[in-house]
Design a protein around this motif. Structure first.
Motif, mmCIF file in Angstrom:
data_model
loop_
_atom_site.group_PDB
_atom_site.id
_atom_site.type_symbol
_atom_site.label_atom_id
_atom_site.label_comp_id
_atom_site.label_asym_id
_atom_site.label_seq_id
_atom_site.Cartn_x
_atom_site.Cartn_y
_atom_site.Cartn_z
ATOM 1 N N CYS A 103 33.497 29.042 34.391
ATOM 2 C CA CYS A 103 33.623 29.692 35.689
ATOM 3 C C CYS A 103 33.823 31.175 35.462
ATOM 4 O O CYS A 103 34.718 31.570 34.726
ATOM 5 C CB CYS A 103 34.822 29.113 36.455
ATOM 6 N N ALA A 104 32.979 31.996 36.047
ATOM 7 C CA ALA A 104 33.062 33.441 35.854
ATOM 8 C C ALA A 104 33.912 34.108 36.927
ATOM 9 O O ALA A 104 33.960 35.314 37.023
ATOM 10 C CB ALA A 104 31.661 34.045 35.860
ATOM 11 N N CYS A 105 34.597 33.300 37.741
ATOM 12 C CA CYS A 105 35.374 33.876 38.833
ATOM 13 C C CYS A 105 36.570 34.636 38.280
ATOM 14 O O CYS A 105 37.186 34.253 37.299
ATOM 15 C CB CYS A 105 35.852 32.777 39.783
ATOM 16 N N SER A 106 36.900 35.722 38.918
ATOM 17 C CA SER A 106 38.028 36.537 38.508
ATOM 18 C C SER A 106 39.301 35.986 39.140
ATOM 19 O O SER A 106 39.343 35.665 40.323
ATOM 20 C CB SER A 106 37.812 37.986 38.955
ATOM 21 N N ILE A 107 40.361 35.867 38.329
ATOM 22 C CA ILE A 107 41.623 35.320 38.793
ATOM 23 C C ILE A 107 42.701 36.359 38.524
ATOM 24 O O ILE A 107 42.820 36.860 37.405
ATOM 25 C CB ILE A 107 41.953 34.012 38.059
ATOM 26 N N GLU A 108 43.465 36.681 39.523
ATOM 27 C CA GLU A 108 44.483 37.704 39.375
ATOM 28 C C GLU A 108 45.524 37.278 38.356
ATOM 29 O O GLU A 108 46.062 36.182 38.412
ATOM 30 C CB GLU A 108 45.147 37.982 40.725
ATOM 31 N N MET A 109 45.805 38.154 37.390
ATOM 32 C CA MET A 109 46.758 37.848 36.345
ATOM 33 C C MET A 109 47.992 38.736 36.519
ATOM 34 O O MET A 109 47.861 39.926 36.764
ATOM 35 C CB MET A 109 46.125 38.095 34.973
ATOM 36 N N GLU A 110 49.180 38.166 36.393
ATOM 37 C CA GLU A 110 50.404 38.946 36.501
ATOM 38 C C GLU A 110 50.974 39.189 35.106
ATOM 39 O O GLU A 110 50.947 40.288 34.598
ATOM 40 C CB GLU A 110 51.396 38.204 37.393
ATOM 41 N N SER A 111 51.489 38.181 34.487
ATOM 42 C CA SER A 111 51.956 38.284 33.111
ATOM 43 C C SER A 111 51.710 36.949 32.440
ATOM 44 O O SER A 111 51.632 35.911 33.095
ATOM 45 C CB SER A 111 53.445 38.648 33.069
ATOM 46 N N GLN A 112 51.575 36.969 31.121
ATOM 47 C CA GLN A 112 51.264 35.746 30.411
ATOM 48 C C GLN A 112 51.789 35.852 28.994
ATOM 49 O O GLN A 112 52.120 36.930 28.508
ATOM 50 C CB GLN A 112 49.771 35.492 30.418
ATOM 51 N N ASP A 113 51.849 34.730 28.339
ATOM 52 C CA ASP A 113 52.343 34.668 26.976
ATOM 53 C C ASP A 113 51.336 33.894 26.139
ATOM 54 O O ASP A 113 51.525 32.719 25.834
ATOM 55 C CB ASP A 113 53.716 33.994 26.937
ATOM 56 N N PRO A 114 50.234 34.559 25.759
ATOM 57 C CA PRO A 114 49.162 33.851 25.051
ATOM 58 C C PRO A 114 49.626 33.282 23.705
ATOM 59 O O PRO A 114 50.411 33.899 22.983
ATOM 60 C CB PRO A 114 48.102 34.931 24.843
ATOM 61 N N VAL A 115 49.124 32.092 23.405
ATOM 62 C CA VAL A 115 49.426 31.438 22.135
ATOM 63 C C VAL A 115 48.105 31.180 21.424
ATOM 64 O O VAL A 115 47.183 30.605 22.002
ATOM 65 C CB VAL A 115 50.173 30.113 22.355
ATOM 66 N N ILE A 116 48.010 31.604 20.172
ATOM 67 C CA ILE A 116 46.831 31.359 19.346
ATOM 68 C C ILE A 116 47.186 30.265 18.349
ATOM 69 O O ILE A 116 48.052 30.446 17.486
ATOM 70 C CB ILE A 116 46.375 32.620 18.594
ATOM 71 N N GLU A 117 46.532 29.126 18.480
ATOM 72 C CA GLU A 117 46.818 27.980 17.616
ATOM 73 C C GLU A 117 45.686 27.778 16.615
ATOM 74 O O GLU A 117 44.525 27.607 16.997
ATOM 75 C CB GLU A 117 46.965 26.715 18.465
ATOM 76 N N PRO A 118 45.981 27.811 15.307
ATOM 77 C CA PRO A 118 44.928 27.517 14.330
ATOM 78 C C PRO A 118 44.605 26.022 14.323
ATOM 79 O O PRO A 118 45.506 25.184 14.355
ATOM 80 C CB PRO A 118 45.551 27.963 13.007
#
Length: 218
Positions: A14-29
């Motif tokens: 989905c290419a729709c834009s979603i308003e982002m406030e704050s986030q805590d991204p996690v990168i999992e190997p």
């Protein structure tokens, strides 16, 4: 025969834009291991790919992870089919092998962008050096879709001139018969870094870093 240690599924984009406030991204190997043997030819791949979580939008996570899933799936297919390309040089009773290592590197993650390098190094027994390849992704974290360089840089002609200047300082010529198009890039906090500019092994890892303020309005 071993199979890839990664679950792949059909994912809707989905290419729709979603308003982002704050986030805590996690990168999992995610561990990756694949092996296929046929006719005395053994091909293996091992290493790690990644999965992203912790974003405010689950749809954005799905969008981003679909690209990594496709990347892992293509490695699996390459290993299953790699013996075919060596059949012409394979001699009866002689064992041949190719080994691929896979890794990734996060170059930037903030509220707006996720910048990733996907690295592969293939070594065929008896070869003088490995065959290295790199894929780059810079994702817009409001949509989960990749940004291409033309979307990010406001003057591609100026960028080409800067690359030519910086490569000439190292005794290289860009563009040349051994150069690639300016397409692959990653982000740091203050620069666009261009990679895969040359196809010759000796300078394949050469990079050009250009300050963001010089080439982008973003």
């Amino acid at each position: 025969m071993k199979h890839i240690l990664l679950s792949l599924s059909t994912l809707s984009l989905c290419a729709c834009s979603i308003e982002m406030e704050s986030q805590d991204p996690v990168i999992e190997p995610i561990a990756l291991q694949e092996e296929y043997a046929e006719g005395g030819i053994t091909c293996t791949a091992e290493g790690k790919v990644l999965r992203v979580s912790g974003l405010l939008s689950k749809q954005v996570e799905v969008n981003i992870n679909s690209y990594f899933d496709e990347y892992a799936y293509q490695i699996q297919e390459d290993i299953r089919n790699c013996s075919t390309q060596y059949q012409a040089i394979a001699e009866e009773g002689v064992e041949l092998s190719e080994h691929t290592t896979v890794d990734f590197h996060v170059t930037l993650i903030d509220d707006e962008h996720l910048s990733i390098l996907l690295l592969q190094s293939k070594y065929f027994d008896g070869a003088a050096y490995p065959n290295n390849s790199i894929e780059t992704f810079v994702f817009d974290l409001s949509t989960g879709q990749p940004i291409v360089l033309e979307d990010f840089v406001n003057d591609m002609q100026k960028l080409t001139e800067l690359v030519s200047q910086k490569t000439s300082q190292e005794g290289l010529t860009y563009p040349s018969d051994t150069s690639n198009a300016i397409e692959k890039f990653y982000l740091t906090e203050d620069a666009v870094v261009l990679v895969d500019l040359f196809s010759v092994h000796a300078v394949q890892a050469f990079e050009v870093s250009v300050p963001l303020e010089e080439i982008s309005d973003q």
